[in-house]
Motif scaffolding. Structure first.
Motif, PDB file in Angstrom:
ATOM      1  N   ALA A  68     -39.655  -8.148  15.125  1.00 36.95           N
ATOM      2  CA  ALA A  68     -40.089  -9.250  15.980  1.00 36.95           C
ATOM      3  C   ALA A  68     -40.594 -10.432  15.158  1.00 36.95           C
ATOM      4  N   LYS A  69     -41.310 -10.129  14.085  1.00 38.19           N
ATOM      5  CA  LYS A  69     -41.828 -11.189  13.220  1.00 38.19           C
ATOM      6  C   LYS A  69     -40.686 -12.007  12.625  1.00 38.19           C
ATOM      7  N   LYS A  70     -39.630 -11.311  12.183  1.00 34.03           N
ATOM      8  CA  LYS A  70     -38.469 -12.013  11.628  1.00 34.03           C
ATOM      9  C   LYS A  70     -37.684 -12.734  12.730  1.00 34.03           C
ATOM     10  N   ALA A  71     -37.597 -12.105  13.916  1.00 35.21           N
ATOM     11  CA  ALA A  71     -36.827 -12.694  15.009  1.00 35.21           C
ATOM     12  C   ALA A  71     -37.418 -14.021  15.451  1.00 35.21           C
ATOM     13  N   ILE A  72     -38.747 -14.109  15.467  1.00 28.61           N
ATOM     14  CA  ILE A  72     -39.415 -15.363  15.842  1.00 28.61           C
ATOM     15  C   ILE A  72     -39.016 -16.487  14.886  1.00 28.61           C
ATOM     16  N   GLN A  73     -38.733 -16.115  13.638  1.00 28.73           N
ATOM     17  CA  GLN A  73     -38.323 -17.098  12.631  1.00 28.73           C
ATOM     18  C   GLN A  73     -36.813 -17.309  12.624  1.00 28.73           C
ATOM     19  N   GLY A  74     -36.103 -16.665  13.560  1.00 34.05           N
ATOM     20  CA  GLY A  74     -34.656 -16.841  13.656  1.00 34.05           C
ATOM     21  C   GLY A  74     -33.850 -15.868  12.834  1.00 34.05           C
ATOM     22  N   ASP A  75     -34.489 -14.841  12.280  1.00 35.68           N
ATOM     23  CA  ASP A  75     -33.798 -13.839  11.467  1.00 35.68           C
ATOM     24  C   ASP A  75     -33.627 -12.567  12.293  1.00 35.68           C
ATOM     25  N   LEU A  76     -32.398 -12.299  12.731  1.00 35.42           N
ATOM     26  CA  LEU A  76     -32.098 -11.095  13.515  1.00 35.42           C
ATOM     27  C   LEU A  76     -31.379 -10.042  12.690  1.00 35.42           C
ATOM     28  N   GLY A  77     -31.469 -10.171  11.373  1.00 42.28           N
ATOM     29  CA  GLY A  77     -30.830  -9.200  10.499  1.00 42.28           C
ATOM     30  C   GLY A  77     -29.469  -9.664  10.038  1.00 42.28           C
ATOM     31  N   ASN A  78     -28.874  -8.911   9.104  1.00 42.38           N
ATOM     32  CA  ASN A  78     -27.561  -9.240   8.556  1.00 42.38           C
ATOM     33  C   ASN A  78     -26.500  -8.290   9.101  1.00 42.38           C
ATOM     34  N   SER A  79     -25.358  -8.852   9.445  1.00 42.09           N
ATOM     35  CA  SER A  79     -24.233  -8.046   9.927  1.00 42.09           C
ATOM     36  C   SER A  79     -23.719  -7.150   8.803  1.00 42.09           C
ATOM     37  N   TYR A  80     -23.507  -5.866   9.103  1.00 40.70           N
ATOM     38  CA  TYR A  80     -22.989  -4.942   8.103  1.00 40.70           C
ATOM     39  C   TYR A  80     -21.554  -5.302   7.715  1.00 40.70           C
ATOM     40  N   PHE A  81     -20.769  -5.767   8.686  1.00 43.90           N
ATOM     41  CA  PHE A  81     -19.347  -6.040   8.440  1.00 43.90           C
ATOM     42  C   PHE A  81     -19.134  -7.403   7.794  1.00 43.90           C
ATOM     43  N   PHE A  82     -19.772  -8.438   8.333  1.00 44.85           N
ATOM     44  CA  PHE A  82     -19.548  -9.801   7.837  1.00 44.85           C
ATOM     45  C   PHE A  82     -20.408 -10.138   6.624  1.00 44.85           C
ATOM     46  N   LYS A  83     -21.432  -9.322   6.380  1.00 49.16           N
ATOM     47  CA  LYS A  83     -22.349  -9.576   5.251  1.00 49.16           C
ATOM     48  C   LYS A  83     -23.004 -10.950   5.371  1.00 49.16           C
ATOM     49  N   GLU A  84     -23.259 -11.388   6.585  1.00 48.15           N
ATOM     50  CA  GLU A  84     -23.894 -12.664   6.862  1.00 48.15           C
ATOM     51  C   GLU A  84     -24.995 -12.450   7.902  1.00 48.15           C
ATOM     52  N   PRO A  85     -25.917 -13.399   8.019  1.00 51.33           N
ATOM     53  CA  PRO A  85     -26.915 -13.285   9.101  1.00 51.33           C
ATOM     54  C   PRO A  85     -26.249 -13.124  10.460  1.00 51.33           C
ATOM     55  N   ALA A  86     -26.702 -12.134  11.216  1.00 53.76           N
ATOM     56  CA  ALA A  86     -26.063 -11.826  12.501  1.00 53.76           C
ATOM     57  C   ALA A  86     -26.109 -13.014  13.453  1.00 53.76           C
ATOM     58  N   LEU A  87     -27.212 -13.756  13.454  1.00 52.40           N
ATOM     59  CA  LEU A  87     -27.342 -14.903  14.353  1.00 52.40           C
ATOM     60  C   LEU A  87     -26.311 -15.978  14.029  1.00 52.40           C
ATOM     61  N   GLU A  88     -26.046 -16.192  12.725  1.00 55.05           N
ATOM     62  CA  GLU A  88     -25.044 -17.193  12.338  1.00 55.05           C
ATOM     63  C   GLU A  88     -23.657 -16.771  12.794  1.00 55.05           C
ATOM     64  N   VAL A  89     -23.351 -15.476  12.680  1.00 53.43           N
ATOM     65  CA  VAL A  89     -22.054 -14.975  13.122  1.00 53.43           C
ATOM     66  C   VAL A  89     -21.891 -15.190  14.626  1.00 53.43           C
ATOM     67  N   ILE A  90     -22.960 -14.895  15.393  1.00 47.02           N
ATOM     68  CA  ILE A  90     -22.914 -15.080  16.843  1.00 47.02           C
ATOM     69  C   ILE A  90     -22.722 -16.556  17.190  1.00 47.02           C
ATOM     70  N   LEU A  91     -23.481 -17.434  16.532  1.00 38.73           N
ATOM     71  CA  LEU A  91     -23.419 -18.857  16.853  1.00 38.73           C
ATOM     72  C   LEU A  91     -22.060 -19.472  16.517  1.00 38.73           C
ATOM     73  N   LYS A  92     -21.357 -18.905  15.544  1.00 37.11           N
ATOM     74  CA  LYS A  92     -20.008 -19.391  15.231  1.00 37.11           C
ATOM     75  C   LYS A  92     -19.037 -19.113  16.377  1.00 37.11           C
ATOM     76  N   LYS A  93     -19.292 -18.030  17.100  1.00 38.33           N
ATOM     77  CA  LYS A  93     -18.418 -17.651  18.218  1.00 38.33           C
ATOM     78  C   LYS A  93     -18.874 -18.250  19.545  1.00 38.33           C
ATOM     79  N   LEU A  94     -20.100 -18.794  19.566  1.00 31.28           N
ATOM     80  CA  LEU A  94     -20.668 -19.311  20.809  1.00 31.28           C
ATOM     81  C   LEU A  94     -19.851 -20.444  21.438  1.00 31.28           C
ATOM     82  N   PRO A  95     -19.329 -21.425  20.662  1.00 32.19           N
ATOM     83  CA  PRO A  95     -18.567 -22.512  21.287  1.00 32.19           C
ATOM     84  C   PRO A  95     -17.386 -22.014  22.113  1.00 32.19           C
ATOM     85  N   ALA A  96     -16.658 -21.016  21.615  1.00 32.30           N
ATOM     86  CA  ALA A  96     -15.498 -20.501  22.350  1.00 32.30           C
ATOM     87  C   ALA A  96     -15.923 -19.901  23.686  1.00 32.30           C
TER      88      ALA A  96
END
Length: 327
Positions: A68-96
């Protein structure tokens, strides 16, 4: 109105807390994260050392507090597959996904309002009966069958529309790309949008019809008829305005829900949005990405409903009075 906003704001925080808690708690049931990170390449001793280092052996509440402490700062962990921050991966797909929801919402508004109003005004006509019959069928048909039917007719048999993908996109702001500004992107958007709209369109037609029929029986509409006001003005100014108040509320809830409903639509059409990404994450047991998706979708749902509540409070004086009374 300020008290109304503050109340909704704190409600939104509580809901997001519950969503994050539930999302985080399901991680243990999705599989061992170390298996996705290191596979079978490490010994049991190394595996246990990694678990200790990652804090996976800590009590649940400690793990959640850290998350929760990290989530408040916008860090939801790193994707195991993409090796990138999970939130960034989600936001890349959000426009579609937002494009798909926008297209479906536009179709719902353009078709449901005239169809619902006509079915209320001419409720005994054959066309009104046909509209209500089709809306009943539409509610009953699963979205994936609608998608397959549209692909078969318009892509395979007629060859008018592409059956999968997002088509050509163009960059708008930074990494935000859209297909709404290209002819190919718009062609790819039509069938998925109609498929997604088919979930909510029958509901809105029936809702507008029932609300319109109720309003038409109200005293102020009867008074308007008695004054000799033109039918067009009675139907589309006096009656429709009050019909749309409950529709706005339901519409806000359903638009937020459509973001979650895109999963099946995006899967059938191979639409590269958040829903398709979520199913891939489930297949790969990419738990940080799954948790991030649930939180983002929950956040969209909460924000949408809060905004709709505020708009409804501005439009409907009764809500403002209730908000001031409680404040």
């Amino acid at each position: 109105m300020i008290a109304f906003f503050i109340k909704r704001f704190f409600q939104a925080i509580v809901v997001m807390f519950v969503i994050s808690l539930i999302s985080f708690s399901i991680q243990e049931n999705l599989g061992d994260p170390l298996r996705e990170l290191v596979g079978q390449r490490v010994t049991e001793e190394q595996r246990q050392a990694l678990r200790e280092e990652m804090g996976l052996n800590d009590p649940f509440l400690i793990q959640y507090a850290r998350f929760a402490k990290k989530a408040i700062q916008g860090d939801l962990g790193n994707s195991y597959f993409f090796k990138e921050p999970a939130l960034e991966v989600i936001l890349k797909k959000l426009p579609a996904t937002l494009e798909l929801v926008f297209g479906a919402t536009l179709i719902i508004v353009l078709f449901s309002v005239p169809a619902g109003v006509y079915a209320a005004i001419r409720h005994k006509s054959w066309l009104s009966r046909a509209i209500m019959g089709l809306s009943t069928i539409g509610i009953s048909v699963p979205v994936f069958l609608t998608a397959i039917g549209l692909i078969y007719v318009f892509s395979i048999e007629l060859g008018w529309m592409p059956s999968y993908g997002r088509g050509e996109t163009t960059s708008v702001v930074g990494s935000w790309e859209t297909g709404l500004l290209t002819a190919d992107g718009l062609m790819h958007l039509i069938l998925p949008s109609f498929t997604l709209a088919s979930i909510m369109l029958p509901l809105f037609i029936r809702l507008i019809r029932s609300e319109m029929m109720e309003v038409l029986q109200s005293e102020y509409v009867k008074f308007a008829w008695a004054k000799g006001i033109s039918p067009w003005r009675i139907y589309f100014v006096h009656a429709l305005k009050n019909t749309m108040l409950p529709v706005i509320t339901v519409g806000g809830v359903q638009i937020g829900t459509m973001v979650a409903y895109t999963i099946l639509t995006e899967t059938v059409f191979q639409w590269p949005g958040m829903g398709f990404l979520f199913l891939e994450a489930v297949n790969r047991v990419d738990t940080p990405l799954i948790v991030a998706y649930l939180i983002v979708v929950g956040g969209i749902f909460v924000v949408t409903n809060t905004v709709v509540d505020l708009i409804y409070g501005l439009v409907n004086p009764t809500v403002k009075l209730a908000g001031n009374a409680h404040g």
